[in-house]
Design a protein around this motif. Structure first.
Motif, short mmCIF file in Angstrom:
data_model
loop_
_atom_site.label_atom_id
_atom_site.label_comp_id
_atom_site.label_asym_id
_atom_site.label_seq_id
_atom_site.Cartn_x
_atom_site.Cartn_y
_atom_site.Cartn_z
N LYS A 17 119.09 -65.54 123.03
CA LYS A 17 118.57 -67.61 123.35
C LYS A 17 117.25 -67.31 122.45
N ALA A 18 116.17 -66.29 122.48
CA ALA A 18 115.44 -66.41 122.08
C ALA A 18 115.18 -66.35 120.53
N PHE A 19 116.68 -64.93 119.80
CA PHE A 19 116.89 -65.09 118.53
C PHE A 19 117.32 -65.97 118.35
N VAL A 20 118.26 -66.97 118.75
CA VAL A 20 118.45 -68.14 118.30
C VAL A 20 117.39 -69.12 117.82
N ASP A 21 117.15 -69.49 119.27
CA ASP A 21 116.04 -70.07 119.06
C ASP A 21 115.20 -70.17 118.02
N LEU A 22 114.18 -69.05 117.39
CA LEU A 22 113.61 -68.42 116.59
C LEU A 22 113.72 -69.63 115.54
N PRO A 35 119.92 -77.33 111.05
CA PRO A 35 119.87 -76.87 112.87
C PRO A 35 121.22 -76.05 113.36
N PRO A 36 121.74 -75.27 113.44
CA PRO A 36 123.06 -74.73 114.26
C PRO A 36 123.27 -75.25 115.29
N LEU A 37 124.87 -75.73 115.85
CA LEU A 37 124.88 -76.08 117.42
C LEU A 37 124.40 -74.23 118.44
N LYS A 38 123.57 -74.59 119.18
CA LYS A 38 122.98 -73.51 119.21
C LYS A 38 124.63 -72.69 120.42
N GLY A 39 124.95 -73.81 120.70
CA GLY A 39 126.35 -72.37 121.30
C GLY A 39 127.06 -71.69 120.28
N GLU A 40 127.21 -72.13 119.36
CA GLU A 40 127.99 -71.89 117.99
C GLU A 40 126.97 -70.05 117.93
N ALA A 41 126.01 -70.57 117.41
CA ALA A 41 124.90 -69.83 117.01
C ALA A 41 124.81 -67.86 118.05
N LEU A 42 124.98 -68.99 119.56
CA LEU A 42 124.85 -68.27 120.74
C LEU A 42 126.49 -67.11 120.47
N ARG A 66 101.65 -60.86 120.81
CA ARG A 66 101.12 -60.83 122.24
C ARG A 66 101.77 -62.17 123.06
N GLY A 67 103.57 -61.35 123.29
CA GLY A 67 103.89 -62.40 123.94
C GLY A 67 105.11 -63.58 123.09
N ARG A 68 104.86 -63.38 122.15
CA ARG A 68 105.04 -64.69 121.24
C ARG A 68 106.24 -64.43 120.16
N VAL A 69 107.41 -64.89 119.95
CA VAL A 69 108.85 -64.06 118.99
C VAL A 69 108.56 -64.68 118.12
N VAL A 70 107.80 -63.61 116.95
CA VAL A 70 107.24 -64.07 115.23
C VAL A 70 108.37 -63.52 114.54
#
Length: 392
Positions: A17-22, A35-42, A66-70
């Motif tokens: 989910k973090a991978f898709v959200d970035l 923006p892709p549909l997140k369900g499809e991207a997952l 520091r805990g943040r996906v970059v």
């Protein structure tokens, strides 16, 4: 900040989910990112939901600070691609990376090192990228055409990525082009004459597909595709699980008058697939079908009215390629679909591609109907043993 940067493999659903959200954060200010549909991207990065994984494996990585996906990247190996002739782009020892996004160049470098390291561990000797993830999905890095949004199944990227990749020792091995044209305008007289000649030829029949016989029609198109594209750079045959996935994904935007099959003496010899640009409908949804996005999308799918139609695939059987007949069939299919696109779907713009830089036949057809290159994508490669760029 290098001492606080960590690269770790994606292991859990939360990681995916973090991978898709970035990208939603990195491209938030880019008006041309869709923006892709997140369900499809997952689904694309979940092995149980993507038929491509039946002959491929992948390792996704996240960069955190520091805990943040970059940043993010995928390293992957297509076992079918390993069996293809090396002169067609793949072959033994070649792995790929893709789905790459990063806040800064140092983050990209660390991610690329992790992806290359994984590929070496798997015995790969060359790396190709970006390919996200199947060659049939979104190959190549956008290097020209940032000023307008991509159509369905085409990628977008930040301009700085090109310098980062080339700075890492990668060289371009293939360019992919898309062509755009004003489809409200009739084609040049020479094209009209070719079409009229074909219409008088009793051996030729250009028909619409029948969606009610979806599987049968898809099998005809796939048979032509595998024959027509077999010698093309980057060709990897589609497998039954992938065909099933494609059917589920594309069936809602398949319309009889936008897909044509050309027959010669009663035998199917060519096809052309055209899709309404679904990106126009999903862009306002910002990745989510909730709360009312699903209703808006369903309404659009019932009777799409679009600005752009995309032609992702065309094919003519190998024994007709380079012949006048091949061009004639292509022009006839293009013209019939152009008419339907304008009159029934309100389209004013067409996009053809991607087209390989050395596909002179298809590029000639695109130029003859007065279309122009609107986007260019580079595919890069590097030797993983020596670090030397791979020649085209």
């Amino acid at each position: 900040m290098a001492d606080t940067l960590t690269i770790r493999p994606v292991l859990t659903q939360r990681d995916r989910k973090a991978f898709v959200d970035l990208p939603f954060r990195l491209y938030a200010g880019d008006p041309n990112w869709v923006p892709p549909l997140k369900g499809e991207a997952l689904g694309l990065i979940t092995p149980e939901k993507n038929g491509w994984y039946s002959h491929a494996k992948a390792q996704l990585f996240l960069a955190e600070e520091r805990g943040r996906v970059v940043g993010r990247i995928s390293a992957h190996i297509d076992t079918l691609a390993l069996t293809m002739p090396a002169e067609q782009g793949f072959g033994p020892g070649i792995g790929q990376w893709g789905l790459m996004d990063a806040e800064r160049q140092d983050v990209f470098q660390a991610l690329l090192a992790a992806a290359e390291g994984w590929l070496r561990e798997q015995g790969m000797t060359r790396a190709m990228g970006p390919v996200s993830q199947s060659i049939w999905e979104e190959p190549g890095l956008l290097v020209d055409g940032y000023d307008h949004a991509p159509t369905i199944m085409m990628g977008h990227a930040k301009p700085e990525y090109r310098g980062w990749i080339e700075g890492a020792g990668y060289t371009t091995i293939k360019q992919l082009f898309t062509y755009e044209l004003d489809i409200t305008q009739e084609f040049p007289p020479i094209v009209k004459r070719i079409i009229q000649s074909g219409e008088k030829n009793p051996r030729i029949r250009v028909r619409e597909v029948n969606k009610a016989r979806f599987e049968e029609e898809a099998a005809i198109i796939l048979d032509i595709l595998n024959d027509a594209w077999a010698d093309n750079w980057g060709f990897v045959p589609l497998t039954p699980p992938e065909i099933k996935d494609v059917g589920v994904k594309l069936k809602p935007i398949v319309f009889n008058d936008l897909i044509r099959i050309a027959e010669l003496d009663g035998k199917p010899v060519a096809f052309m697939i055209t899709l309404p640009d679904l990106n126009e409908a999903i862009k306002p949804l910002n990745g989510s079908l909730l709360p009312f996005g699903w209703a808006k999308l369903l309404l659009w799918l019932r009777k799409p009215q679009v600005r752009t139609m995309r032609v992702p695939l065309m094919g003519v059987r190998k024994d007709l390629q380079s012949s006048r007949m091949a061009s004639q069939l292509a022009f006839m299919m293009i013209e019939y679909i152009r008419r339907a696109s304008v009159t029934k779907y309100g389209a004013s713009r067409g996009e053809i591609g991607w087209i390989l830089d050395d596909n002179q036949g298809m590029r000639s057809i695109a130029e003859t109907i007065q279309s122009r290159v609107n986007k260019t994508y580079n595919v890069y490669a590097r030797d993983l043993k020596t670090g030397v760029p791979v020649s085209a």
